[in-house]
Design an enzyme around this catalytic site. Sequence first.
Site, PDB file in Angstrom:
ATOM      1  N   CYS A   2      -3.931   3.664 -12.753  1.00 57.62           N
ATOM      2  CA  CYS A   2      -4.902   3.488 -13.691  1.00 57.62           C
ATOM      3  C   CYS A   2      -4.548   2.254 -14.717  1.00 57.62           C
ATOM      4  O   CYS A   2      -3.430   2.408 -15.276  1.00 57.62           O
ATOM      5  CB  CYS A   2      -5.101   4.755 -14.453  1.00 57.62           C
ATOM      6  SG  CYS A   2      -5.809   5.963 -13.399  1.00 57.62           S
ATOM      7  N   ARG A  27      -3.967  -2.198 -11.106  1.00 60.16           N
ATOM      8  CA  ARG A  27      -3.454  -0.693 -11.316  1.00 60.16           C
ATOM      9  C   ARG A  27      -4.239   0.147 -10.629  1.00 60.16           C
ATOM     10  O   ARG A  27      -3.738   1.561 -10.388  1.00 60.16           O
ATOM     11  CB  ARG A  27      -3.317  -0.379 -12.851  1.00 60.16           C
ATOM     12  CG  ARG A  27      -2.387  -1.291 -13.523  1.00 60.16           C
ATOM     13  CD  ARG A  27      -2.122  -1.021 -14.867  1.00 60.16           C
ATOM     14  NE  ARG A  27      -1.439   0.139 -15.049  1.00 60.16           N
ATOM     15  CZ  ARG A  27      -0.274   0.336 -15.002  1.00 60.16           C
ATOM     16  NH1 ARG A  27       0.480  -0.638 -15.109  1.00 60.16           N
ATOM     17  NH2 ARG A  27       0.194   1.388 -15.094  1.00 60.16           N
ATOM     18  N   TRP A  75      -7.657   4.818 -10.680  1.00 59.61           N
ATOM     19  CA  TRP A  75      -6.890   5.329  -9.130  1.00 59.61           C
ATOM     20  C   TRP A  75      -7.128   6.467  -9.298  1.00 59.61           C
ATOM     21  O   TRP A  75      -6.358   7.227  -9.849  1.00 59.61           O
ATOM     22  CB  TRP A  75      -5.566   4.777  -9.260  1.00 59.61           C
ATOM     23  CG  TRP A  75      -5.046   4.739  -7.707  1.00 59.61           C
ATOM     24  CD1 TRP A  75      -5.158   4.093  -6.773  1.00 59.61           C
ATOM     25  CD2 TRP A  75      -4.287   5.772  -7.447  1.00 59.61           C
ATOM     26  NE1 TRP A  75      -4.428   4.567  -5.515  1.00 59.61           N
ATOM     27  CE2 TRP A  75      -3.794   5.654  -5.999  1.00 59.61           C
ATOM     28  CE3 TRP A  75      -3.441   7.067  -7.974  1.00 59.61           C
ATOM     29  CZ2 TRP A  75      -3.063   6.531  -5.297  1.00 59.61           C
ATOM     30  CZ3 TRP A  75      -2.966   7.876  -7.250  1.00 59.61           C
ATOM     31  CH2 TRP A  75      -2.563   7.461  -5.856  1.00 59.61           C
ATOM     32  N   ASN A 101      -4.434   7.957 -18.300  1.00 57.60           N
ATOM     33  CA  ASN A 101      -3.344   7.455 -16.704  1.00 57.60           C
ATOM     34  C   ASN A 101      -2.510   8.726 -16.777  1.00 57.60           C
ATOM     35  O   ASN A 101      -1.769   8.794 -17.633  1.00 57.60           O
ATOM     36  CB  ASN A 101      -2.990   6.117 -17.076  1.00 57.60           C
ATOM     37  CG  ASN A 101      -1.916   5.872 -16.129  1.00 57.60           C
ATOM     38  OD1 ASN A 101      -2.101   6.228 -15.034  1.00 57.60           O
ATOM     39  ND2 ASN A 101      -1.128   4.901 -16.459  1.00 57.60           N
ATOM     40  N   GLY A 102      -2.424   9.022 -15.698  1.00 58.96           N
ATOM     41  CA  GLY A 102      -1.308  10.223 -15.097  1.00 58.96           C
ATOM     42  C   GLY A 102      -1.985  11.517 -14.621  1.00 58.96           C
ATOM     43  O   GLY A 102      -3.110  11.249 -14.252  1.00 58.96           O
ATOM     44  N   GLU A 484       9.515  -4.560   6.317  1.00 58.15           N
ATOM     45  CA  GLU A 484       8.504  -5.004   5.258  1.00 58.15           C
ATOM     46  C   GLU A 484       7.425  -5.662   5.979  1.00 58.15           C
ATOM     47  O   GLU A 484       6.406  -5.727   5.453  1.00 58.15           O
ATOM     48  CB  GLU A 484       9.573  -6.127   4.395  1.00 58.15           C
ATOM     49  CG  GLU A 484       8.789  -6.781   3.357  1.00 58.15           C
ATOM     50  CD  GLU A 484       8.102  -6.111   2.218  1.00 58.15           C
ATOM     51  OE1 GLU A 484       8.087  -4.754   2.127  1.00 58.15           O
ATOM     52  OE2 GLU A 484       7.318  -6.770   1.462  1.00 58.15           O
ATOM     53  N   LYS A 488       3.603  -4.751   4.972  1.00 63.67           N
ATOM     54  CA  LYS A 488       2.559  -5.869   4.570  1.00 63.67           C
ATOM     55  C   LYS A 488       1.491  -5.718   5.411  1.00 63.67           C
ATOM     56  O   LYS A 488       0.154  -5.741   4.896  1.00 63.67           O
ATOM     57  CB  LYS A 488       3.074  -7.056   4.530  1.00 63.67           C
ATOM     58  CG  LYS A 488       4.089  -7.456   3.451  1.00 63.67           C
ATOM     59  CD  LYS A 488       3.555  -7.877   1.883  1.00 63.67           C
ATOM     60  CE  LYS A 488       3.982  -6.765   1.028  1.00 63.67           C
ATOM     61  NZ  LYS A 488       5.123  -6.098   0.673  1.00 63.67           N
ATOM     62  N   GLU A 491      -0.667  -2.404   5.078  1.00 68.97           N
ATOM     63  CA  GLU A 491      -1.346  -2.187   3.795  1.00 68.97           C
ATOM     64  C   GLU A 491      -2.412  -3.226   3.411  1.00 68.97           C
ATOM     65  O   GLU A 491      -3.185  -2.869   2.620  1.00 68.97           O
ATOM     66  CB  GLU A 491      -0.300  -2.061   2.422  1.00 68.97           C
ATOM     67  CG  GLU A 491       0.398  -3.419   2.194  1.00 68.97           C
ATOM     68  CD  GLU A 491       1.307  -3.352   1.028  1.00 68.97           C
ATOM     69  OE1 GLU A 491       1.058  -2.489   0.010  1.00 68.97           O
ATOM     70  OE2 GLU A 491       2.422  -3.980   1.036  1.00 68.97           O
ATOM     71  N   HIS A 507      14.893   3.621  22.883  1.00 65.54           N
ATOM     72  CA  HIS A 507      15.095   5.068  22.563  1.00 65.54           C
ATOM     73  C   HIS A 507      13.831   5.737  22.338  1.00 65.54           C
ATOM     74  O   HIS A 507      13.839   6.889  21.818  1.00 65.54           O
ATOM     75  CB  HIS A 507      16.146   5.327  21.383  1.00 65.54           C
ATOM     76  CG  HIS A 507      17.498   4.777  21.882  1.00 65.54           C
ATOM     77  ND1 HIS A 507      18.285   5.421  22.906  1.00 65.54           N
ATOM     78  CD2 HIS A 507      18.224   3.811  21.205  1.00 65.54           C
ATOM     79  CE1 HIS A 507      19.594   4.555  22.605  1.00 65.54           C
ATOM     80  NE2 HIS A 507      19.337   3.722  21.775  1.00 65.54           N
ATOM     81  N   LYS A 609      -1.106  -0.867  -7.842  1.00 66.12           N
ATOM     82  CA  LYS A 609       0.160  -1.679  -8.053  1.00 66.12           C
ATOM     83  C   LYS A 609       1.258  -0.745  -8.600  1.00 66.12           C
ATOM     84  O   LYS A 609       2.423  -0.927  -8.027  1.00 66.12           O
ATOM     85  CB  LYS A 609      -0.133  -2.736  -8.955  1.00 66.12           C
ATOM     86  CG  LYS A 609       1.064  -3.674  -9.306  1.00 66.12           C
ATOM     87  CD  LYS A 609       1.224  -4.730  -7.988  1.00 66.12           C
ATOM     88  CE  LYS A 609       2.335  -5.445  -8.154  1.00 66.12           C
ATOM     89  NZ  LYS A 609       2.876  -5.804  -6.701  1.00 66.12           N
TER      90      LYS A 609
HETATM   91  C1  F6R Z   1       4.214  -2.981  -1.277  1.00 62.92           C
HETATM   92  C2  F6R Z   1       4.372  -2.461  -2.248  1.00 62.92           C
HETATM   93  C3  F6R Z   1       5.003  -0.859  -2.707  1.00 62.92           C
HETATM   94  C4  F6R Z   1       6.045  -1.030  -3.774  1.00 62.92           C
HETATM   95  C5  F6R Z   1       6.475   0.475  -4.217  1.00 62.92           C
HETATM   96  C6  F6R Z   1       7.426   0.518  -5.322  1.00 62.92           C
HETATM   97  O1  F6R Z   1       3.701  -3.961  -1.145  1.00 62.92           O
HETATM   98  O2  F6R Z   1       4.267  -3.049  -3.239  1.00 62.92           O
HETATM   99  O3  F6R Z   1       5.494  -0.230  -1.621  1.00 62.92           O
HETATM  100  O4  F6R Z   1       7.031  -1.704  -3.469  1.00 62.92           O
HETATM  101  O5  F6R Z   1       5.383   1.223  -4.520  1.00 62.92           O
HETATM  102  O6  F6R Z   1       6.791   0.114  -6.456  1.00 62.92           O
HETATM  103  P1  F6R Z   1       7.949  -0.607  -7.685  1.00 62.92           P
HETATM  104  O7  F6R Z   1       8.664  -1.646  -7.205  1.00 62.92           O
HETATM  105  O8  F6R Z   1       6.880  -1.157  -8.684  1.00 62.92           O
HETATM  106  O9  F6R Z   1       8.951   0.747  -7.997  1.00 62.92           O
END
Ligand code: F6R
Length: 614
Positions: A2, A27, A75, A101-102, A484, A488, A491, A507, A609
Amino acid sequence: MCGIVGYVGPQAAVDTVVNGLRRLEYRGYDSAGVAVVAGGRLHLAKKAGKLGNLEKELAEHPLPTSGLGIGHTRWATHGGPNDVNAHPHLSAHERVALVHNGIVENYVRLRGELEAAGLTMTSETDSEVVAHLVAQQVEAGARLDEALRTVCGRLEGTFTLVAVDSQDPTAVVAARRNSPLVVGVGQGENFLASDVAAFIEHTREAIELGQDQVVRITADAIEVTTFDGSPAEVRPYHVDWDLSAAEKGGYDWFMRKEIHEQPRAVADTLLGRYDANARLTLDEIRISEDELRSIDKIVVIACGTAFYAGMVAKYAIEHWTRIPCEVELASEFRYRDPIVGPTTLVVAISQSGETADTLMAIRHAQQQRARVLAVCNTNGSTIPREADAVIYTHAGPEIGVASTKGFLTQLVACYLLGLYLAQVRGTKFGDEIAAVMRELAAMPDAIAAVLDGIQPVLDLAAEFVDAPSVLFLGRHVGYPVALEGALKLKELAYIHAEGFAAGELKHGPIALLENDLPVFAVVPPKGRDMLHAKVLSNLQEVRARGARTVVLAEEDDHDVTPYADVLIRLPRVSTLLQPLVATVPLQVFACELASRKGHDVDQPRNLAKSVTVE
Ligand code: F6R
């Protein structure tokens, strides 16, 4: 999660707040809303969906002119993403409007109390409960900040709250516990926001709000108090990036822009960290060299992409320092009674510095008397503030929800930490450290070279746009790169994607292989011959089952050619540093494929984010 904005000053509050929300939309983007005070009343607009829906609503039904307003981009946690659950929430007699937020963990009990007293809730949210509680205090004669302090004392959980009182057109009031809030200090105007990006076009002077504090802003004054009402110490700081850093600069997506910023971000993260003799000086590490020498275990904790940076860190740190290093998902850490103590260094990696899982994990580690070092990209955020030491990555603001330059700069910070520990503990000779530092210094050019030759990856994304599933393989530090790459793609493109340690394929996962399934493989540099040969064998197994191999291998590695349906060349770098170049094509692939599928790359569905709930 949020995004929250508050404004008081001479500008049109609706425009200022909505502009701020636009920069915070990363956010959360399930709904958005704004409230202003004008003519002794609250005026409100809120809409489910992205900010654009709210803007349309405001264009059709404008709110009155006002110099005071609050806004929210959501969010969803409690209650689905619809118009009613959107913030701001109004109290029963429309005296107070509030955004949150929270999560208020004891909201069911509080809601029960309010309902028993005859109040009817209009939404399913925990936040509306707080609006009613604050209004009860204000209606009983308390000033808004006083009311918020009283109510915060009753709330359990995490929250940033921002509220306005219809009878006070001069002030916006906010409170925070375990959730971000910064104050923007303007000239004759002041701002509140979850993140400085919301007000950076108006001021670069900011104040970070401490834990359990309440702030009251008017156009000319900022008062900060603790929840018990005593004046609090304020910590002003200057934001060292500007509006252009938070804008797309001609790219279609923030993510694409941020991928292309990686050479600069890596260079900035290395800046000032070593002298002409390649002796590392990490000024921000406020842990003495003696203490660092006494460490007998390192535990890296992080989530998502940052966790994969931690996996790479383990290989580098153990290799250079010989200190045992574990990597643990922050969300699991404190629930398994981890063995940490005064001689453990806990390294918490977080781009945002606000991830609740990571924050709770470091608090647990500190209770066990471990020393905590944060690797973080966000100045003034909670995790570095609570840690004993910090290495800031200098990636600049990362707006795209999928982390890219955040990841690469986390890798750089972890390499620096490993080398610094090796220097302090004498586990590597100075010339060995200098050699790695020289290689790191060359990395911005190597990453730029990958980006210069990226067209084949863009073409590949076009070719695979309808692939239902993609696999990624790697060994050693190539394994987290594979994970990774898969994350990517999941998501952003919403397709099945999985990363495997290449040796694990036989395996079980090998059963997934079928004709034409795209399988990406990160091939280690040839210097590690055993490792290199093993990955080639794994590629052979994949090819034998009809899958299509996309092989990422260093230039001049001709041994891979027979195993590759598609070859993506990487610059020659040493094994441990290879993730800095090998990750980039995978980021571009996911960005391009998602873009071709017509997805919103910067704001993938269901994500946010900054994940400030556990
Ligand atoms: C994936 C992504 C998330 C963050 C994770 C941790 O692209 O961005 O997996 O890496 O939510 O976020 P931070 O680094 O802000 O603690």
